[in-house]
Design a protein around this motif. Structure first.
Motif, short mmCIF file in Angstrom:
data_model
loop_
_atom_site.label_atom_id
_atom_site.label_comp_id
_atom_site.label_asym_id
_atom_site.label_seq_id
_atom_site.Cartn_x
_atom_site.Cartn_y
_atom_site.Cartn_z
N TYR A 87 0.84 -1.20 0.00
CA TYR A 87 0.00 0.00 0.00
C TYR A 87 0.87 1.24 0.00
O TYR A 87 0.66 2.19 -0.77
CB TYR A 87 -0.89 -0.04 1.24
N ALA A 88 1.92 1.22 0.82
CA ALA A 88 2.73 2.43 0.99
C ALA A 88 3.47 2.76 -0.29
O ALA A 88 3.55 3.93 -0.68
CB ALA A 88 3.73 2.21 2.12
N ASP A 89 3.99 1.76 -1.03
CA ASP A 89 4.78 2.15 -2.20
C ASP A 89 3.94 2.13 -3.48
O ASP A 89 4.47 2.22 -4.57
CB ASP A 89 6.02 1.26 -2.35
N GLY A 90 2.62 1.98 -3.37
CA GLY A 90 1.78 2.18 -4.56
C GLY A 90 1.63 0.95 -5.42
O GLY A 90 0.93 0.97 -6.42
N THR A 91 2.32 -0.16 -5.07
CA THR A 91 2.18 -1.34 -5.93
C THR A 91 0.80 -1.98 -5.74
O THR A 91 0.27 -2.63 -6.64
CB THR A 91 3.26 -2.38 -5.57
N GLU A 93 -2.03 -0.42 -5.52
CA GLU A 93 -2.92 0.25 -6.49
C GLU A 93 -2.71 -0.35 -7.88
O GLU A 93 -3.67 -0.65 -8.60
CB GLU A 93 -2.55 1.73 -6.59
N GLN A 94 -1.44 -0.54 -8.21
CA GLN A 94 -1.18 -1.05 -9.57
C GLN A 94 -1.77 -2.45 -9.74
O GLN A 94 -2.29 -2.79 -10.79
CB GLN A 94 0.34 -1.07 -9.83
N VAL A 96 -4.47 -3.55 -8.25
CA VAL A 96 -5.93 -3.40 -8.43
C VAL A 96 -6.21 -2.94 -9.85
O VAL A 96 -7.15 -3.41 -10.50
CB VAL A 96 -6.47 -2.38 -7.39
N LEU A 167 -4.06 2.04 7.59
CA LEU A 167 -4.46 2.77 8.81
C LEU A 167 -3.24 2.87 9.72
O LEU A 167 -2.45 1.94 9.78
CB LEU A 167 -5.56 2.01 9.55
N ILE A 230 -11.49 -1.65 -1.35
CA ILE A 230 -12.05 -0.58 -0.51
C ILE A 230 -10.91 0.23 0.12
O ILE A 230 -10.90 1.45 0.10
CB ILE A 230 -12.95 -1.17 0.58
N VAL A 232 -7.85 0.65 -0.93
CA VAL A 232 -7.13 1.46 -1.91
C VAL A 232 -7.93 2.71 -2.24
O VAL A 232 -7.39 3.81 -2.37
CB VAL A 232 -6.87 0.62 -3.18
N SER A 233 -9.24 2.55 -2.31
CA SER A 233 -10.04 3.73 -2.71
C SER A 233 -10.23 4.66 -1.52
O SER A 233 -10.76 5.75 -1.67
CB SER A 233 -11.41 3.28 -3.21
N GLY A 234 -9.76 4.23 -0.34
CA GLY A 234 -9.96 5.08 0.83
C GLY A 234 -9.00 6.24 0.84
O GLY A 234 -9.32 7.35 1.21
N SER A 235 -7.77 5.98 0.37
CA SER A 235 -6.75 7.05 0.51
C SER A 235 -6.85 7.98 -0.69
O SER A 235 -7.37 7.60 -1.73
CB SER A 235 -5.37 6.40 0.49
N ASN A 236 -6.31 9.18 -0.57
CA ASN A 236 -6.20 10.00 -1.79
C ASN A 236 -4.87 10.74 -1.80
O ASN A 236 -4.13 10.66 -0.83
CB ASN A 236 -7.34 11.03 -1.84
N ARG B 48 -7.79 10.05 -9.48
CA ARG B 48 -8.06 8.75 -8.84
C ARG B 48 -9.51 8.33 -9.06
O ARG B 48 -9.81 7.16 -9.28
CB ARG B 48 -7.76 8.83 -7.33
N LEU B 53 -10.13 4.46 -8.64
CA LEU B 53 -9.46 4.22 -7.36
C LEU B 53 -10.15 4.97 -6.24
O LEU B 53 -9.91 4.70 -5.07
CB LEU B 53 -7.99 4.66 -7.45
N LYS B 85 2.54 7.95 -5.68
CA LYS B 85 3.39 6.85 -5.17
C LYS B 85 4.06 6.19 -6.37
O LYS B 85 3.42 5.98 -7.40
CB LYS B 85 2.53 5.83 -4.44
N GLN C 151 -12.31 8.40 6.01
CA GLN C 151 -13.33 8.68 4.97
C GLN C 151 -14.60 7.88 5.23
O GLN C 151 -14.56 6.66 5.25
CB GLN C 151 -12.74 8.29 3.62
N SER C 154 -15.37 4.86 2.76
CA SER C 154 -14.55 3.64 2.88
C SER C 154 -14.84 2.96 4.22
O SER C 154 -14.89 1.74 4.30
CB SER C 154 -13.06 4.01 2.82
#
Lengths: 236, 210, 269, 59
Positions: A87-91, A93-94, A96, A167, A230, A232-236, B48, B53, B85, C151, C154
């Motif tokens: 999650y932290a390094d963005g992989t 998201e990739q 998903v 979190l 869910i 992944v879509s939580g953060s922005n 996003r 996303l 990121k 959020q 979420s």
């Protein structure tokens, strides 16, 4: 929101191989991540005799419980890193966004996580069993039950790890969410070892453990995949 | 329906303030849309949401006429997203990262061999550090590893969140040239940058936020 | 039929509907609890075996039943929320969680208070009480997860997934704990729920329905609160009498940008 | 009456359990209503603010 992206455009075997190779090479280069839970397991098991007293008789009766509670906590400790680093390094998201079936990716990740957390516990458990005065003939049942239990624990724990991805202070929340769900594994796991220790056939509890494992194997990745989307879509 | 990206009345609230207020745009094949706005004006959030996303409070995103939730596979097959990121594992080397990326994005891309990856890295002058764990690379170099995906993937729609940050002059020129080539070959680009982007012979429309 | 159901998807309708329903449900709850208590404490005969202490079942059993029932309500509304994306279903689940947790806590407290005279210990690892304890952890986990995610959207979806995962696990947890309790305790310990005479069962039914209506009442009030929180920006909220009243009262400086021109004879829709 | 309150010697268990039960149930009701009032006031402020912003944006 479909839970799964249908058959993955890339062959399933190829996808799983890719994720397994990825996880394995990451883990090999960062041994602390999976060695620490093992050390934790050894230390926790050896703490109990210090706390409860060394008399072999008492140790023997509570040995199954000690082994199982310590194994549960050790696996829980190693679950934190399952998705947080991705999650932290963005992989994450990739993954998903790759359109591949997230449940398969999750299954592959959890299997590698188990190979590095559950399996070593399995290998260590006979030695620690001797520490707790467990007789040698209960060792096979101990190892089988730990095999089934730790794999189930990794699968169920993955749901908690996915729900708390990203979190801060997720570790505490993860244990609150996951531990109640692992109670059946703990009950039947220690019951099977206790049965073996008193020379009763441990087949009943072991079979139930296997049933719980199959349930977790089939349902947990779906819930984890949905929780990750869910998260992944939580953060922005 | 051609590969058309369309966003209709996207609104996003963050608590009580309205981050995105009824944002709409369409992006046809071969077009480039630059999203401009001050920091915190919701540029990243908009991108996003477009990639699926993030969830918009109101509004809908369409890809070739269908809402993205309905044809998620087809949409993701044609989408390349570059966020803040980096999207690379620091413990793995550039080649390993890109190998995983090309395989995960499947289909035609998985035909990419290590040779293609090395060729892409060479183009971004990273070939000498291809086998080093990305942890050892500088931020700019890590950004180039992420940008190597532009070369490797056949996605029609690029969604790039400030692709030019921490890039030196040579890197900037290269990326702009890549983007122009992508636009000419019928691909579409949605990007956010602070510096104006000059792409030879490409119509760049802008969307002002906030 | 779907058209009628669809109306339950629209927030203004549900807000007004629950507003109208709440007082009736509250009244029914008071009546039922009143009758149940009167019958239970004064009329029901003494139990030959447990004496007067069996009367605790009039609060313990309803609490235990409701603790399970409320989790089912949460799980079903979470499923409806995830599958059909009805925001109101999530409002129901969020509203129900603390009430369910209170019922579970009550079941535990009254269970141990009841166990003390019979077995001499405050806590007995009886199968049902242990399941209640684990159910309490599930409730606390649900509320903790929802609080941990900033959020709201979420948080709602993550909590919904947890509620569904929880409901799948409840039967497994329950039966493994039952199996475990019979394994370790000889069967001599009487089951917590003694077979009771009809005259004792009548008050119990009143109490159970009393608890049910109490849950209904608190759920409706919390549901309205949840709707207001979710729809604060909607225009229909602005026209609500209780909202207008506040704005009209608010000092002129604060809301001069908003001066409802003729708020005196506004008729709310 | 005293005999009734004695509850056949179990007074120490029957009355506390009824007491705690109705205390917790009443607390549920009270907090729910109290929160509803608080949220109504909060929503009034928020909806006034939103309308002010919308008018500001519209003009």
């Amino acid at each position: 929101m479909n839970l799964d992206n249908g058959t993955s455009p890339v062959g399933i075997a190829l996808l799983i191989k890719c994720i397994v190779v990825r996880e394995w090479s990451i883990a090999v280069r960062n041994p602390g991540q999976w060695l620490n839970p093992l050390l934790f397991f050894v230390i926790v098991v050896s703490l109990f005799p210090l706390g409860i007293g060394p008399s072999p008789a008492t140790l023997e009766t509570i040995a199954p419980g000690i082994m199982w509670v310590s194994a549960l906590l050790a696996v829980l400790l190693s679950l934190d890193a399952l998705f947080d680093a991705d999650y932290a390094d963005g992989t994450l998201e990739q993954m998903v966004l790759s359109g591949q079936s997230m449940s398969l990716i999750v299954l592959a990740k959890v299997l590698v996580h188990w190979l590095l957390s559950g399996l070593p516990l399995l290998v260590l458990s006979p030695i620690l069993g001797l520490l707790l005065n467990l007789s040698l003939d209960t060792m096979p049942v101990l190892m089988i039950s730990l095999f089934l239990g730790t794999l189930t624990m990794s699968l169920i724990g993955a749901i908690g790890a996915a729900l708390t991805v990203g979190l801060n202070q997720a570790g505490v929340l993860l244990s609150l969410l996951v531990l109640p769900l692992t109670v059946p594994v703990l009950i039947f796991g220690s019951a099977s070892v206790a049965a073996a220790a008193s020379d009763i056939s441990a087949n009943g509890p072991l079979l139930i453990l296997a049933a719980v494992l199959i349930l977790a194997l089939s349902l947990a990745p779906l819930a984890t995949a949905l929780a990750l989307k869910i998260g992944v879509s939580g953060s922005n | 329906m051609s590969n058309k990206l369309e966003a209709k009345e996207i609104s996003v609230w963050r608590g009580d303030n309205l981050l995105l207020n009824n944002v709409s745009f369409t992006l046809d094949a071969g077009e480039v849309l630059q999203v401009r706005g001050a920091n915190g004006s919701g540029k990243t959030t908009l991108l996003r949401v477009v990639c699926g996303l993030g969830l918009a409070d109101e509004g809908q995103v369409y890809w070739s006429g269908k809402p993205i939730e309905k044809n998620r596979d087809q949409y993701y097959e044609n989408l390349l997203y570059l966020g803040h990121k980096p999207g690379i594992k620091p413990a793995l080397s550039a080649i390993e990262n890109l190998r995983i990326f090309t395989l995960l994005n499947g289909r035609a891309a998985s035909a990419k061999t290590d040779a293609d990856i090395e060729q892409a890295l060479d183009e971004l002058s990273l070939i000498s550090k291809a086998h080093l764990p990305c942890r050892a690379l500088s931020a700019g170099q890590q950004r180039r590893v992420a940008l190597a995906r532009l070369v490797l993937q056949t996605a029609k729609l690029w969604v790039l969140d400030e692709p030019l940050t921490s890039l030196d002059k040579a890197g900037l020129a290269l990326v702009e040239q890549r983007m122009a080539a992508h636009a000419h070959s019928g691909g579409s680009i949605l990007l956010t940058t602070h510096a104006p982007v000059n792409m030879a012979g490409v119509k760049v429309s802008t969307l002002e936020l906030g | 039929m779907f058209k009628w159901l669809h109306r339950f998807g629209s927030a203004p309708f549900v807000y007004r509907f629950s507003g109208a329903l709440a007082p009736w449900v509250g009244g029914a709850c008071a009546v039922l609890l009143g009758i149940g208590l009167y019958l239970g404490l004064f009329v029901a005969p003494t139990d030959y075996e447990q004496g007067e202490s069996y009367r605790i079942i009039y609060v313990h059993v309803p609490a235990a039943i409701m603790s399970m029932f409320v989790y089912m309500v949460m799980a079903i509304s979470s499923a409806v929320f995830l599958i059909w994306r009805m925001k109101l279903a999530d409002a129901v689940a969020q509203a129900a969680a603390p009430i369910g947790a209170s019922f579970t806590f009550l079941a535990l407290v009254t269970g141990s208070l009841w166990g003390k005279p019979m077995w001499g210990t405050w806590w007995i690892w009886d199968g049902r009480l242990t399941s209640e304890l684990l159910l309490l952890f599930l409730y606390l986990g649900y509320m903790a997860l929802r609080a941990a995610i900033e959020q709201p959207q979420s948080a709602a979806r993550a909590a919904a997934v947890l509620a569904i995962v929880g409901v799948v696990n409840i039967p497994i947890i329950h039966y493994s704990v039952e199996w475990w309790s019979t394994l370790h305790q000889p069967a001599t310990i009487t089951k917590l729920k003694p077979s009771i005479h009809e005259s004792m069962a009548v008050p119990l039914r009143f109490m159970i329905f009393g608890f049910l209506f109490l849950f209904g009442y608190v759920l409706l009030v919390r549901l309205r609160t949840g709707i207001l929180q979710r729809e604060a920006r909607a225009s229909w909220v602005a026209q609500l009498p209780e909202i207008m009243r506040f704005n009209a009262l608010a000092p002129a400086a604060d809301s001069q940008a908003v001066s409802p021109s003729k708020h005196s004879e506004t008729k709310h829709g | 009456m005293a005999e009734f309150f004695n509850m056949g010697g179990y007074a120490a268990f029957v009355w506390p359990s009824f007491g705690i039960t109705f205390l917790v149930l009443w607390a549920n009701v009270w907090f729910a209503k109290n929160q509803f009032k608080r949220v109504t006031r909060e929503t009034a402020r928020r909806s006034a603010m939103t309308r002010a912003k919308k008018q500001a944006r519209a003009s």
